[in-house]
Design an enzyme around this catalytic site. Structure first.
Site, PDB file in Angstrom:
ATOM      1  N   ASP A 203     -27.606 -16.151   1.228  1.00 54.06           N
ATOM      2  CA  ASP A 203     -28.764 -17.040   1.305  1.00 54.06           C
ATOM      3  C   ASP A 203     -30.078 -16.307   1.097  1.00 54.06           C
ATOM      4  O   ASP A 203     -31.071 -16.905   0.741  1.00 54.06           O
ATOM      5  CB  ASP A 203     -28.785 -17.782   2.654  1.00 54.06           C
ATOM      6  CG  ASP A 203     -28.696 -16.826   3.833  1.00 54.06           C
ATOM      7  OD1 ASP A 203     -28.776 -15.604   3.602  1.00 54.06           O
ATOM      8  OD2 ASP A 203     -28.553 -17.286   4.980  1.00 54.06           O
TER       9      ASP A 203
ATOM     10  N   ASP B 248     -21.115 -15.182   4.912  1.00 55.71           N
ATOM     11  CA  ASP B 248     -22.145 -14.939   5.919  1.00 55.71           C
ATOM     12  C   ASP B 248     -21.701 -15.604   7.212  1.00 55.71           C
ATOM     13  O   ASP B 248     -20.830 -16.471   7.191  1.00 55.71           O
ATOM     14  CB  ASP B 248     -23.461 -15.615   5.500  1.00 55.71           C
ATOM     15  CG  ASP B 248     -24.228 -14.747   4.524  1.00 55.71           C
ATOM     16  OD1 ASP B 248     -23.783 -13.626   4.314  1.00 55.71           O
ATOM     17  OD2 ASP B 248     -25.245 -15.196   3.988  1.00 55.71           O
TER      18      ASP B 248
ATOM     19  N   ASP C  88     -29.574 -10.940  -1.412  1.00 56.24           N
ATOM     20  CA  ASP C  88     -28.147 -11.186  -1.685  1.00 56.24           C
ATOM     21  C   ASP C  88     -27.894 -11.367  -3.185  1.00 56.24           C
ATOM     22  O   ASP C  88     -26.747 -11.444  -3.620  1.00 56.24           O
ATOM     23  CB  ASP C  88     -27.669 -12.455  -0.959  1.00 56.24           C
ATOM     24  CG  ASP C  88     -27.522 -12.221   0.539  1.00 56.24           C
ATOM     25  OD1 ASP C  88     -27.283 -11.068   0.922  1.00 56.24           O
ATOM     26  OD2 ASP C  88     -27.656 -13.184   1.310  1.00 56.24           O
TER      27      ASP C  88
END
Length: 1193
Positions: A782, A452, A786
């Protein structure tokens, strides 16, 4: 009347009433709540305040725990030390040794009468010594067993410590004394007021007091995969162990721990598993009987249909309204392959090969010794058979079994476990909380990391650095007075109201530091902007409390925006904020120069994007737009909507449209200073880093260049989610692997991506056949969505700070500092685990080869093994237990990141290692055979060859034993290097465990030689003889340097061991196992009990055992049964069904839960129509992984 903290000790509602209340749903539940006086009255009865919560005083909390229970389910007690000793004694080779030692001990006291004539010839002393060897072997076995049990015991304690650490990490937002506090979930009590939000895993059962757009995934309890809408007015019951998928709210805790719905099911399941373990043996026997019967019947022609493997005893009766579908109706599911971790697979293969070789040589040794003895005694010397000769045969058997003990590398599992456990402990200090042990080692093989952007590569401390208001672009915070008043007030209100009330700016604990950001960091940046303008967002929030909101459309990955509707001048006002290009597309008006309202044309929109948004994004800023819309009952202005009645808030597309744009802000989230260096290390180590972000493509490109993922000259792909999908899908919209294979190797940045894109990319990389080596992919995540990508990846990293509970549950490792550089440390530790085990293998195989060959050739050449049974057991102890401890606890060095990953097909024992093993074995064999055949003449001592079985130990054989141990000890230092480094002493003193064990072993050896006597078959040595032994021992270091000089290229590739693709492990599909699981990841399909069971994974023969418990559930069935499967236990897959009272109760509970859905019309499904609901599965994985329901399963 008794009081607690000045209130009555008697609550207005009982534990039983609360339990019964939580078993209801929908209209029935509302009726029960109203019967208790409604939610507000219930708060009064529990002496709590809906706005301020409990007082938080210790006495009050303790009293509530005593009355309503605490939020814990007591875990299963750990195995006692004696149980572990008993388990260690089950080892087959040890049992053979014990039996042989007992027989030997018995025979030493057995004096048959016909043997009297011979006894006279023997020295009387010798008769006394015969029992010593038997006893010494027994003691050696006991030592080995105790050491093994102790290792298991400490390992279990470590894992429990790790488990409690994981539990301790899980905190929840609770209001106490009017303040929101993060409280460990074990401390939550009945009467607490909790704030729940998107991504939370609920820690207790409760009633909603207030909610916004709340949708909950209850599949962990009911098996329904659809998200269920919740609200105070139609379904206010929320249950522990379920996931908040959207929205937010406030709940009153009504049941905790064993009294919560999940807790009740868990307690019953725990009892069931205990009972099942007792019954499983019985079932195996019955299964065998059944098999025999059915075989007989098939032979006799009885056409009895056998019950299917999954339904023992589940016979359909005519009166049942549930008839099991015949097996023929269902297509046979494909066997599902679960890949073992790379190391695990290679070690399993290797251990089996070594085991076969060792067993063969052991059997040959016994046969040769027995044949030689028989030929010599009965043919050459022509003696009669005597009962005492049994003793000789038993001694030969003991030597053979000892060869087997030395040959079988039972230290391997220990080395693996120790190395992993040690690494896991140390990784905690490096901010890696490992939830699944094998992830640690897999990480060392990682070839790709999909990371990310926000918070991982960047600091996640966001600030507004640019703003565009009323056609004025400011690179600094504008002056509040310069903004037209109406626009300024609307903008301040919009930002303050339309953000989660959990997001706030707090004064810093350090007076010189910046203020603390609590909650969502993007929202904190906007609130910080309000503060910087000299305004108070708190004052606005006091005017508009959460309870007054009409509707909230919470942020999610599809909307990429958040909207809040509040009452306004008899009508409503909607505020929206979100990704600028998405919000601006929904805007029809904009405030122009000096606050004039203008129509927002397509040209103006394009100009704004080109002149404002793109330049901001190219500076690496995240752009956010704030807009609003009014719904008024009276005369409407150009940008307002006239309404006669309340709008249909469910029609989101029409509601959030034709907005008026207030401002665009650019939020800076600087790159973490340590990230560029960490990414450079990854690239050097052969790991490709890809950025997968939901941000604008220009922002993503800018950050990727700053991080070093991209260089301006690189020819790599930067794609947006839409373009990515266009390239990888065919005309029917299906993802095609061959199309994906054209994209992913060059892809470096995927922007504006959805969680589905992330999952597709990860799955495509893992399943790609484009290259010889399969990619080993690590992923960070997070958000709640996901989860699928984190589970699909080889290693899933969840964010400890910004991550939702759902993401943490799906992950293998939690990054407690959310920092990318911690991932690099995980790679280093993973490679270190692999190397530690390789070092141990290099050392152990040298000893194995030498000990086995010496015993075998000794048996053939001199009818006796130069190394006695007890001596070999001591060597086995040194090399197995102590050396695995010493070599498995080496610290990682930065050099580990200077090489490429090993990959899945690289041999476990490389050519360099094989060169070292064979080279050292040659030296040691040469020295031992030289000492055996000419050592007596060399050192001028009596020969020990051809001695009687019961004669005293000789110095000759003692020197051989001592030299062998010295060579082994010095070779342990050589084994510290496996890549052909010359300096074997480098970093020796950084590992105190290594040198402590080394010195301890050397001292023990001195004691054994000088004082071991008959027990160890040793005779004391002189100083000269000791110096010779040390000289030959230290020679291995010099010889090691010569071996290193031999170029590895000259060694044939065939000599590397453990090569080839690891065999995939086949999982027997459980009942109701969805063969389509990969395409459509959904919970509640097959149950992996994680928690303790996963952490206490025992490595047996290099294989990680895991307990698999599929729990099928049939919707229409009234006669339920849970089938608890304990698979992979020594490769057996035993299945059975239990129908006992506890389980019937657990199932009744679950049936009741799902029936409430079918019967209550007020339950509104968020996503799918009723007909499409899938069959239920009781998904205990989701429950068990939730820490407060850590359980006895």
């Amino acid at each position: 009347m008794a009081t607690v903290e000045g209130r009555p000790a008697q609550y207005g509602v009982t534990l039983r009433q609360l339990r019964e209340l939580m078993e209801t749903r929908g209209a029935e539940g509302l009726a029960k709540i109203n019967a208790l006086g409604g939610p507000q009255d219930l708060c009064k009865k529990l002496y709590t305040s809906p706005t301020d919560g409990l007082s938080g005083s210790k006495a009050d909390l303790q009293h509530r725990r005593e009355v309503f229970g605490s939020n814990l389910i007591p875990p299963k007690p750990p195995k006692t030390f004696l149980t572990l000793v008993w388990e260690a004694l089950q080892d087959v080779t040890l049992i053979i040794l014990e039996v042989a030692a007992v027989v030997s001990l018995g025979l030493s006291f057995y004096k048959p009468s016909e043997d009297e004539t011979d006894i006279a010839h023997l020295d009387e002393e010798e008769g006394h010594y015969q029992w010593i060897e038997g006893l010494a072997i027994l003691i050696s076995v006991i030592v080995v067993v105790i050491v093994t049990a102790f290792n298991d015991y400490t390992k279990e304690r470590q894992f429990r410590g790790l488990q409690s650490r994981i539990e301790g990490e899980h905190k929840f937002a609770v209001i106490r004394s009017g303040e929101v506090n993060q409280v460990p979930i074990s401390e939550i009590v009945v009467g607490d007021i909790c704030q729940i939000k998107y991504g939370d895993l609920l820690p207790a059962d409760g009633l909603l007091l207030q909610s916004n757009d709340l949708k909950i995934d209850e599949s962990s309890l009911t098996g329904e995969s659809d998200h269920v809408k919740k609200g105070e007015s139609f379904d206010p019951m929320v249950l522990s162990g379920t996931h908040v998928m959207e929205g937010s709210g406030k709940m009153l805790v009504t049941a905790v721990g064993v009294n919560s719905q999940a807790g009740i099911i868990f307690t019953l399941l725990g009892a069931a598993v205990d009972k099942q373990e007792k019954e499983i043996k019985q079932m195996k026997k019955e299964a065998k009987k059944q098999q025999r019967k059915s075989q007989r019947k098939s032979l006799t022609g009885d056409d009895d249909l056998p019950a299917s493997g999954n339904s023992h005893g589940n016979h359909a009766r005519p009166d049942d309204n549930h008839v099991p579908a015949p097996a023929a109706d269902k297509p046979a599911p494909e066997s599902h392959k679960k890949e073992k971790s790379v190391l695990q697979a290679k070690l399993t293969k290797l251990a089996i090969q070594i085991g076969y070789a060792g067993s063969t040589i052991a059997v040959l040794t016994v046969i040769i010794l027995v044949i030689q003895f028989c030929v010599h005694t009965f043919v050459i010397e022509n003696k009669e058979w005597k009962a005492t000769y049994i003793n000789n045969l038993v001694k030969h058997l003991i030597i053979g079994v000892t060869v087997l003990v030395v040959a079988v590398p039972e230290g391997l599992p220990l080395a693996v476990t120790l190395s992993l456990a040690y690494s896991v402990k140390k990784m905690m200090k490096d901010n890696n909380l490992v939830r699944h042990l094998d992830a640690c080692e897999t990480m060392g093989n990682a070839t790709a990391i999909c990371s990310d952007k926000t918070g991982t590569l960047t600091t996640n401390r966001m600030t507004v650095v640019q703003s565009y208001i009323c056609e004025r672009l400011c690179k600094v915070t504008p002056n509040y007075r310069d903004i037209p008043q109406e626009v300024a007030e609307t903008m301040i209100e919009g930002i303050s109201v339309n953000s989660a009330f959990t997001s706030r700016i707090m004064p810093s604990q350090d007076p010189t530091g910046p203020p603390m950001q609590v909650g969502n960091k993007t929202e904190c940046a906007l609130l910080g902007f309000v503060v910087a303008l000299g305004q108070s967002y708190e004052a606005v929030r006091e005017r508009h409390t959460e309870e007054s909101f009409t509707r909230v459309y919470t942020f999610n990955s599809v909307r990429k925006s958040m909207s809040t509707v509040i009452p306004y001048k008899g009508g409503y006002r909607l505020y929206t904020k979100g990704a600028s290009e998405i919000v601006l597309k929904k805007c029809a008006f904009v405030y122009g120069h000096e606050g004039r309202l203008e129509k927002f044309t397509r040209d103006m929109q394009d100009r704004l994007v080109k002149q404002v948004i793109e330049p901001m994004a190219c500076d690496g800023l995240r752009t956010i737009s704030v807009a609003y819309r009014d719904f008024v009952p009276g005369k409407a202005d150009i940008n307002q909507v006239h309404i006669d009645q309340e709008p249909n808030w469910d029609d989101e597309d029409n509601i959030v449209n034709n907005l008026t744009c207030l401002c665009v802000v650019g939020i800076e989230d600087p790159v973490r200073p340590e990230v560029p260096e960490a990414i450079r290390k990854c690239q050097k180590a052969g790991i490709t880093v890809r950025m997968v972000t939901g941000d604008n493509v220009n922002t993503a490109r800018s950050i990727a260049v700053k991080c070093g993922i991209l260089k301006p000259t690189d020819d790599f792909l930067i794609l947006e989610g839409k373009e990515f999908n266009k390239r990888i899908r065919d005309a029917n919209g299906e993802v095609q692997q061959h199309l994906l294979d054209r994209v992913w190797p060059k892809l470096r940045v995927l922007a504006r991506s959805s969680p589905t894109d992330k999952y597709t990319l990860v799955k495509g990389m893992i399943e790609s056949k484009a290259f010889d080596k399969r990619e080993v992919v690590a992923v960070t995540g997070d958000g709640t969505n996901d989860g699928p990508a984190l589970k699909k990846a080889d290693v899933g990293f969840a964010m400890g700070i910004a991550g939702t509970d759902v993401a943490k549950e799906a992950s293998d490792i939690i990054l407690t500092d959310d920092n990318f550089s911690s991932i690099v440390k995980a790679v280093m530790w993973g490679r270190n685990v692999y190397d530690s085990i390789a070092k141990f293998l290099q050392f152990q195989l040298t000893v194995n080869v030498v000990a086995v060959i010496v015993a075998f050739i000794g048996a053939c050449a001199i009818q006796d093994s130069p190394l006695k049974a007890v001596q070999m057991l001591w060597v086995n102890l040194i090399m197995d237990t102590l050396a695995s401890l010493a070599l498995a606890t080496e610290m990682p060095t930065p050099d580990l990141l200077q090489r490429k990953p090993y990959g899945r097909t690289k041999p476990l024992i490389s050519r360099t290692m094989m060169k070292n093993i064979l080279g050292q074995a040659l030296y040691q064999l040469f020295i031992i055979f030289m000492l055996l055949f000419v050592g007596d003449r060399m050192l001028n001592i009596p020969s020990g060859r051809g001695q009687q079985l019961s004669s005293e130990p000789s110095q000759h054989f003692t020197i051989i034993f001592n030299t062998f141990v010295m060579m082994t000890l010095f070779n342990e230092i050589n084994a510290r290097k496996i890549h052909g480094q010359r300096n074997v002493f480098e970093g020796l003193f950084t590992n105190p465990i290594f040198y402590s064990i080394w010195i301890g072993t050397a001292l023990s050896q001195v004691i054994i030689i000088q004082f071991g006597g008959m027990a160890f078959s040793t005779a004391g040595l002189t100083i000269d003889q000791w110096l010779w032994c040390l000289f030959f021992g230290a020679g291995t270091l010099v010889w090691g340097q010569l071996v290193t000089t031999v170029p590895t290229r000259k060694i044939p590739k065939k000599l590397s061991w453990g090569r080839g693709q690891p065999d995939p492990e086949t999982i027997q599909p459980g009942p109701d196992y969805d063969a389509d699981l990969d395409k459509k990841p959904r919970a509640g399909q097959i149950l992996w009990i994680r928690g303790l069971t996963r952490l206490q994974t025992q490595v047996i023969g290099g294989e990680l055992q895991e307990r698999l418990i599929p729990v099928p559930y049939s919707k229409t069935s009234t006669d339920q049964a849970i089938r608890v499967v304990n698979a992979f236990r020594q490769g057996l897959d035993s299945r059975g069904s239990l129908a006992d009272a506890a389980l019937a109760e657990a199932l009744r509970k679950q049936t009741a839960l799902s029936k409430r859905y079918s019967h209550s019309s007020s339950v509104e499904y968020a996503d799918a129509p009723r007909e499409q609901l899938a069959p239920h599965d009781l998904d205990v994985e989701r429950l068990s992984s939730h820490s407060h329901t850590e359980t006895a399963v």
